[in-house]
Design an enzyme around this catalytic site. Sequence first.
Site, PDB file in Angstrom:
ATOM      1  N   SER A 107       0.798  -1.229   0.000  1.00 21.77           N
ATOM      2  CA  SER A 107       0.000   0.000   0.000  1.00 21.77           C
ATOM      3  C   SER A 107       0.827   1.274   0.000  1.00 21.77           C
ATOM      4  O   SER A 107       0.276   2.364   0.110  1.00 21.77           O
ATOM      5  CB  SER A 107      -0.929   0.025   1.214  1.00 21.77           C
ATOM      6  OG  SER A 107      -1.783  -1.087   1.186  1.00 21.77           O
ATOM      7  N   ILE A 148       0.893   6.816   0.184  1.00 16.11           N
ATOM      8  CA  ILE A 148       0.142   5.760   0.842  1.00 16.11           C
ATOM      9  C   ILE A 148      -1.269   5.720   0.278  1.00 16.11           C
ATOM     10  O   ILE A 148      -1.892   6.767   0.103  1.00 16.11           O
ATOM     11  CB  ILE A 148       0.086   6.026   2.359  1.00 16.11           C
ATOM     12  CG1 ILE A 148       1.507   6.116   2.916  1.00 16.11           C
ATOM     13  CG2 ILE A 148      -0.724   4.975   3.082  1.00 16.11           C
ATOM     14  CD1 ILE A 148       1.664   7.068   4.044  1.00 16.11           C
ATOM     15  N   CYS A 149      -1.762   4.505  -0.001  1.00 15.09           N
ATOM     16  CA  CYS A 149      -3.149   4.344  -0.419  1.00 15.09           C
ATOM     17  C   CYS A 149      -4.007   4.480   0.839  1.00 15.09           C
ATOM     18  O   CYS A 149      -4.096   3.554   1.641  1.00 15.09           O
ATOM     19  CB  CYS A 149      -3.357   2.996  -1.091  1.00 15.09           C
ATOM     20  SG  CYS A 149      -5.043   2.792  -1.702  1.00 15.09           S
ATOM     21  N   GLN A 150      -4.586   5.668   1.010  1.00  9.99           N
ATOM     22  CA  GLN A 150      -5.322   5.954   2.240  1.00  9.99           C
ATOM     23  C   GLN A 150      -6.633   6.672   1.880  1.00  9.99           C
ATOM     24  O   GLN A 150      -6.688   7.901   1.850  1.00  9.99           O
ATOM     25  CB  GLN A 150      -4.446   6.804   3.171  1.00  9.99           C
ATOM     26  CG  GLN A 150      -4.973   6.877   4.575  1.00  9.99           C
ATOM     27  CD  GLN A 150      -4.006   7.564   5.524  1.00  9.99           C
ATOM     28  OE1 GLN A 150      -3.212   8.419   5.129  1.00  9.99           O
ATOM     29  NE2 GLN A 150      -4.087   7.214   6.785  1.00  9.99           N
ATOM     30  N   ARG A 196      -6.442  -1.833  -0.953  1.00 12.38           N
ATOM     31  CA  ARG A 196      -5.712  -0.558  -0.898  1.00 12.38           C
ATOM     32  C   ARG A 196      -4.299  -0.784  -1.423  1.00 12.38           C
ATOM     33  O   ARG A 196      -3.347  -0.805  -0.662  1.00 12.38           O
ATOM     34  CB  ARG A 196      -5.687  -0.040   0.540  1.00 12.38           C
ATOM     35  CG  ARG A 196      -7.064   0.335   1.046  1.00 12.38           C
ATOM     36  CD  ARG A 196      -7.115   0.589   2.530  1.00 12.38           C
ATOM     37  NE  ARG A 196      -6.314   1.699   2.982  1.00 12.38           N
ATOM     38  CZ  ARG A 196      -6.337   2.196   4.214  1.00 12.38           C
ATOM     39  NH1 ARG A 196      -7.139   1.691   5.110  1.00 12.38           N
ATOM     40  NH2 ARG A 196      -5.561   3.187   4.559  1.00 12.38           N
TER      41      ARG A 196
END
Length: 143
Positions: free
Chosen positions: A68, A75-77, A109
Site C-alpha cells: 500500500s 500511501i493508499c489511504q 488498498r
Amino acid sequence: QELEEVRSWEGARDVRPLDGNVRRWTGLLLPNNPPYNTGAFRFELTFSPNHPLEPPCATLRTPIYHPSVDLEGRICQPLTTHGHWEPTTRAIQVLQDLLLQLDSPDPGRLLRPDVARELQERPEEFRRLAEEHIRLHAEPRPD
C-alpha cells in the site's frame, strides 16, 4: 491541541513540527505486527492551508516494502481523499489508519500490485524482502 493528542499516542514517537512549520509534522510510526514491528518508520503529515476543510497528506519517508506504499512513500489511504474526508477527522485518526494499514495490509488498498501478489502467492519471500528492507532502511525503535 491535535499535536499534543498525537504525542500522547503510543503508536508514534518523536512527533513534532518539521523545521518549525506547524503545517508539516514528522515523527516515527511504530507498527505492532510482523514483519514491520522490528523497525520505526519516519512519516510526514502535511496540512493544507484550508485544513480541516481539506485532508492532510501522509507520506512515509522511510522506504518500506509494502503493497500500500509506493516507492515515493505515498500511501493508499482513502480516508484522506476528497471524496471521503470529513472536516471533523483528527490527525490522530489519519495516523491510526496508516498504522493499521502497515500492520494489516488491505488487498483493496494497493499501490504496488506486484508486492501484493507476492504477499499472497509467496508469503515467505515477501517477508524475507520486507525484513531486508527494514534492516536497511528503518530507524531503531525507541524505548
